[in-house]
Design a protein around this motif. Structure first.
Motif, PDB file in Angstrom:
ATOM      1  N   GLY A   1      39.631  25.181  48.951  1.00  0.00           N
ATOM      2  CA  GLY A   1      39.474  24.459  50.201  1.00  0.00           C
ATOM      3  C   GLY A   1      39.759  25.251  51.453  1.00  0.00           C
TER       4      GLY A   1
ATOM      5  N   ALA B   1      35.536  14.799  52.728  1.00  0.00           N
ATOM      6  CA  ALA B   1      36.738  15.602  52.981  1.00  0.00           C
ATOM      7  C   ALA B   1      37.993  14.737  52.980  1.00  0.00           C
TER       8      ALA B   1
ATOM      9  N   ARG C   1      38.822  13.420  49.343  1.00  0.00           N
ATOM     10  CA  ARG C   1      39.246  14.415  48.356  1.00  0.00           C
ATOM     11  C   ARG C   1      40.500  15.168  48.747  1.00  0.00           C
ATOM     12  N   ARG C   2      40.677  15.435  50.045  1.00  0.00           N
ATOM     13  CA  ARG C   2      41.817  16.257  50.461  1.00  0.00           C
ATOM     14  C   ARG C   2      42.591  15.682  51.639  1.00  0.00           C
TER      15      ARG C   2
ATOM     16  N   GLU D   1      33.071  20.955  50.256  1.00  0.00           N
ATOM     17  CA  GLU D   1      33.348  20.282  48.989  1.00  0.00           C
ATOM     18  C   GLU D   1      32.054  20.035  48.206  1.00  0.00           C
TER      19      GLU D   1
END
Length: 404
Positions: free
Chosen positions: A105, A196, A199-200, A377
């Motif tokens: 990432g 984004a 996921r993070r 991603e």
């Protein structure tokens, strides 16, 4: 061992390598022990897989930060300095950005260029194509995929319409001369920002996320466990064109009463009695600064836009039933200036059974670069798959050099 058994053994080996790679991508600086525990592997299997991935220049091991505890130092698994990268481009209404992302990432911004007025697709995409060519030369075979984020409706990989840019029916990959490998992923900017966050970012770990981004208009996406739900052809998530606005107002998309024109810089300018702005995002930021500094007219305009935002979010929550809602882009600035107005309109618009525990409105973690990170991603999804692993094996014999 028979041929069929050999094939099955190889398939199991590949799936084990991909599982570890995906875990390292999702959890940078993980340890071998954590890998084994999280993936249900034996210590010996984890060690063997990490060794194979190291031989392919995909991961490395290093010492963790010292903790002062006794015993052998913990070893962490992280990206290889000569591992794969993806290039990501974010085309917004006022500029474009280019970055390179690594496994895990990490994102490195390389360029940011403003558009001319009006932004010509030929001129903008020619500049982007030249910049991508430079990245290819710099990274060679390490460049494994390209992600492109665009503020418009995407269907089957084509930009159908970016109303506020004035672009129609643009084959992005062809215009950028990206007709050969690496794979190209084209997506809506709000969809990529949502990926984004799921996921993070602020919504990591949530089952169902409604992600909304205000730039010029409002877009978003519904995600289930980090996967975007974008409809039959990929054009879903055009929430800004739901009829939540004044039917007397015409939207550049051709419809009337769109939510888009009630929540951004165009709405703020209209409420302030100003002409339509050439750069709506910058105009919105200026009005919100004045509201923050105590200007009464600007404060009134900000509160009205905040109420427009909150009511629309309530309608989407009633229809889509998310666990959480993330707000990105200009929505964050609106929340900072007029958060109580957003929340009051949101809660009053919810069905009664939702009000005791409404889905929380969360400030996006990546509210400035979420579309770039989401593009990375989705580009890495094309790398961290069986075909991507096989292509990497072929591309890295002999070793491919390039910057880290």
């Amino acid at each position: 061992m028979e041929v069929g058994e050999v094939g099955r053994a190889r398939a199991i080996q590949v799936q084990g390598m991909l599982a570890v790679l995906r875990h390292v991508h999702a959890h940078p600086e993980t340890t071998r022990a954590q890998l084994a525990r999280d993936l249900g592997l034996s210590r010996s299997s984890a060690t063997e897989i990490v060794a194979r991935l190291h031989a392919l220049r995909l991961v490395e091991e290093g010492d963790a930060e010292p903790t002062g505890a006794r015993g052998r130092p913990t070893r962490v698994v992280h990206r290889h300095e000569l591992g794969p990268v993806v290039a990501v481009v974010d085309i917004s209404h006022e500029s474009w950005r280019l970055a390179v992302a690594h496994l895990g990432g990490g994102l490195r911004l390389l360029r940011r260029e403003p558009h001319g007025r009006p932004p010509s697709p030929d001129q903008v995409l020619a500049q982007v194509a030249t910049a991508l060519g430079e990245v290819r030369e710099q990274y060679g075979g390490r460049l494994r995929a390209i992600g492109i984020s665009v503020p418009g409706t995407i269907s089957d990989g084509r930009l159908v319409a970016a109303a506020t840019l004035g672009w129609r029916d643009v084959d992005m990959a062809r215009r950028l001369a990206l007709t050969a490998p690496p794979p190209v992923v084209v997506g809506n900017d709000a969809t990529m920002a949502g990926v984004a966050e799921a996921r993070r970012g602020a919504a990591a770990g949530a089952g169902v996320t409604l992600s909304l981004t205000v730039e010029v208009g409002i877009g978003g996406v519904l995600l289930e466990h980090g996967r975007a739900t974008t409809g039959a052809t990929g054009a879903g998530g055009e929430f800004g064109h739901m009829p939540f606005g004044d039917p007397a107002l015409e939207c550049p998309c051709g419809a009337r009463g769109c939510w888009d024109v009630e929540v951004d810089g165009r709405a703020l300018a209209r409420l302030m009695g100003d002409p339509p702005p050439a750069a709506p995002r910058s105009a919105a930021e200026a009005v919100l600064r004045r509201a923050r500094d105590g200007d009464a007219a600007a404060r009134s305009a900000a509160d009205q836009v905040a109420r427009n935002l909150g009511r629309g979010v309530a309608g989407l929550v009633n229809a889509l039933d998310p666990h959480v809602v993330t707000l990105s882009g200009l929505a964050v600035a609106i929340m900072d200036v007029a958060g109580p107005s957003v929340r009051a309109a949101y809660e009053s618009g919810l069905m009664a059974f939702r009000r005791p525990a409404p889905p929380p409105l969360l400030r996006a973690r990546f509210h400035e670069d979420g579309s770039l990170r989401g593009a990375a991603e989705l580009a890495f999804d094309a790398v961290l798959c069986e075909a991507g692993l096989q292509e990497w094996r072929r591309a890295t014999r002999p070793a491919t050099a390039g910057p880290a």
